[in-house]
Design an enzyme around this catalytic site. Structure first.
Site, PDB file in Angstrom:
ATOM      1  N   HIS A 175      36.936  29.692   7.471  1.00  0.00           N
ATOM      2  CA  HIS A 175      38.089  29.014   8.058  1.00  0.00           C
ATOM      3  C   HIS A 175      37.900  28.739   9.545  1.00  0.00           C
ATOM      4  O   HIS A 175      38.726  28.067  10.162  1.00  0.00           O
ATOM      5  CB  HIS A 175      39.384  29.809   7.797  1.00  0.00           C
ATOM      6  CG  HIS A 175      39.595  30.994   8.674  1.00  0.00           C
ATOM      7  ND1 HIS A 175      39.372  32.297   8.244  1.00  0.00           N
ATOM      8  CD2 HIS A 175      40.025  31.105   9.961  1.00  0.00           C
ATOM      9  CE1 HIS A 175      39.666  33.130   9.230  1.00  0.00           C
ATOM     10  NE2 HIS A 175      40.060  32.445  10.277  1.00  0.00           N
ATOM     11  N   GLU A 226      26.640  37.503  25.270  1.00  0.00           N
ATOM     12  CA  GLU A 226      27.838  37.288  26.084  1.00  0.00           C
ATOM     13  C   GLU A 226      28.650  38.574  26.181  1.00  0.00           C
ATOM     14  O   GLU A 226      28.731  39.342  25.219  1.00  0.00           O
ATOM     15  CB  GLU A 226      28.693  36.204  25.414  1.00  0.00           C
ATOM     16  CG  GLU A 226      29.891  35.739  26.200  1.00  0.00           C
ATOM     17  CD  GLU A 226      29.514  34.972  27.442  1.00  0.00           C
ATOM     18  OE1 GLU A 226      29.270  35.637  28.473  1.00  0.00           O
ATOM     19  OE2 GLU A 226      29.465  33.729  27.386  1.00  0.00           O
ATOM     20  N   ASN A 272      31.503  38.849  29.238  1.00  0.00           N
ATOM     21  CA  ASN A 272      32.680  38.204  29.792  1.00  0.00           C
ATOM     22  C   ASN A 272      32.546  36.702  29.550  1.00  0.00           C
ATOM     23  O   ASN A 272      31.632  36.061  30.062  1.00  0.00           O
ATOM     24  CB  ASN A 272      32.811  38.505  31.289  1.00  0.00           C
ATOM     25  CG  ASN A 272      34.133  38.034  31.861  1.00  0.00           C
ATOM     26  OD1 ASN A 272      34.573  36.921  31.622  1.00  0.00           O
ATOM     27  ND2 ASN A 272      34.782  38.906  32.630  1.00  0.00           N
ATOM     28  N   GLU A 296      23.255  34.884  28.602  1.00  0.00           N
ATOM     29  CA  GLU A 296      23.788  34.087  27.491  1.00  0.00           C
ATOM     30  C   GLU A 296      22.720  33.182  26.871  1.00  0.00           C
ATOM     31  O   GLU A 296      21.841  32.665  27.572  1.00  0.00           O
ATOM     32  CB  GLU A 296      24.953  33.217  27.983  1.00  0.00           C
ATOM     33  CG  GLU A 296      26.151  33.982  28.505  1.00  0.00           C
ATOM     34  CD  GLU A 296      26.048  34.320  29.976  1.00  0.00           C
ATOM     35  OE1 GLU A 296      27.065  34.780  30.533  1.00  0.00           O
ATOM     36  OE2 GLU A 296      24.961  34.129  30.568  1.00  0.00           O
ATOM     37  N   ASP A 311      35.616  33.641   2.132  1.00  0.00           N
ATOM     38  CA  ASP A 311      35.775  33.208   3.524  1.00  0.00           C
ATOM     39  C   ASP A 311      34.536  33.597   4.323  1.00  0.00           C
ATOM     40  O   ASP A 311      34.548  34.508   5.150  1.00  0.00           O
ATOM     41  CB  ASP A 311      37.039  33.850   4.117  1.00  0.00           C
ATOM     42  CG  ASP A 311      37.428  33.233   5.454  1.00  0.00           C
ATOM     43  OD1 ASP A 311      36.859  32.183   5.807  1.00  0.00           O
ATOM     44  OD2 ASP A 311      38.311  33.812   6.132  1.00  0.00           O
ATOM     45  N   SER A 337      38.862  36.145  14.370  1.00  0.00           N
ATOM     46  CA  SER A 337      38.355  35.686  13.077  1.00  0.00           C
ATOM     47  C   SER A 337      36.868  35.381  13.148  1.00  0.00           C
ATOM     48  O   SER A 337      36.364  34.867  14.148  1.00  0.00           O
ATOM     49  CB  SER A 337      39.100  34.419  12.634  1.00  0.00           C
ATOM     50  OG  SER A 337      40.283  34.734  11.990  1.00  0.00           O
ATOM     51  N   GLY A 338      36.173  35.677  12.071  1.00  0.00           N
ATOM     52  CA  GLY A 338      34.748  35.404  11.995  1.00  0.00           C
ATOM     53  C   GLY A 338      33.876  36.486  12.586  1.00  0.00           C
ATOM     54  O   GLY A 338      32.659  36.479  12.409  1.00  0.00           O
TER      55      GLY A 338
END
Length: 250
Positions: free
Chosen positions: A67, A79, A81, A89, A110, A203-204
């Site tokens: 989703h 990462e 902050n 990064e 999902d 999420s994820g």
């Protein structure tokens, strides 16, 4: 990040501007080396906007929630902050996306497997998470850790600048709380009396148990409520599919 269902309608809603880990702490920088963020490329904005979490599982592969898909997105690893350039990064475009019969109504399956535009550099700041196998049984009521850059309070829509994490417990009786909406492709984890959870914006992201990636932050009823644990995609049900896709991707 973590989407949620209304108690009445049970229809999922999304708000990519809100996010959080509730009841957690800021993690020591670069200890969650597998943790990444999805960045939405929004027309009119000079910088991509973080909106979901993801997990590196191989040098050129990551997983997130289905989703969390957006038409234009990037990934970042190394990462801590989100709003400071710390120099570690690693940014990636997306060269391939695979989903597994995701059902937007029930949130079954999902999971989204993402191929990075180039291999990540594995170093002291970026490292893949381990996937579980048959020799790593899942023990319910284990203490697991979920992490993300989501909001830190139910009433504060401001995401956390720094990566946060919170320990939660796996539930064995999740069907009791969610009236049959949780199936065998899902895990529940939380704190029985509330106050500790992932939420929108997380999420994820990863649920790590005993050093293995066992879950993907998926959905729940609100966040950090007593007796309503967070619901996660059960990664071990998809390990064979993940390895097959990675081996056969062209």
């Amino acid at each position: 990040f973590k989407s949620f269902f209304f108690l009445i309608s049970l229809n999922p809603i999304f708000d990519v501007t809100a996010s959080r880990i509730i009841g957690g702490i800021i993690v020591q920088p670069y200890t969650c080396k597998y943790q990444g963020a999805l960045l939405a490329i929004v027309p009119g904005l000079s910088e991509p906007k973080p909106y979901c979490g993801c997990t590196l599982i191989a040098q050129q592969w990551a997983v997130s929630a289905a989703h969390c898909w957006r038409p234009a997105m990037m990934l970042v690893f190394g990462e801590h902050n989100l709003f400071i350039d710390e120099g570690y990064e690693q940014y990636f475009n997306v060269s391939g996306i695979y989903v597994h019969n995701f059902n937007y109504r029930t949130y079954n399956n999902d999971i989204m497997l993402i191929k990075l535009s180039k291999p990540a550099t594995i170093n002291a700041y970026v490292e893949p998470a381990r996937l579980p196998g048959p020799t790593n049984p899942l023990e319910y009521m284990d203490t697991c850790t979920v992490s993300g850059w989501g909001v830190t309070s139910l009433y504060n829509p401001t995401p956390s600048d720094e990566l946060r994490a919170v320990d939660v417990h796996l539930y064995t009786d999740c069907q009791y709380y969610y009236w049959g909406r949780v199936n065998s492709n899902m895990l529940c984890a939380g704190y029985r009396y509330g106050g500790k959870d992932a939420c929108k914006g997380d999420s994820g992201g990863p649920l790590m148990c005993n050093g293995y990636l066992e879950g993907i932050v998926s959905w729940g009823i609100s966040c950090a409520n007593p007796y309503f644990p967070g619901v996660y995609t059960k990664i071990r049900n998809y390990v064979n599919w993940i390895y097959w896709v990675m081996a056969n991707d062209s």
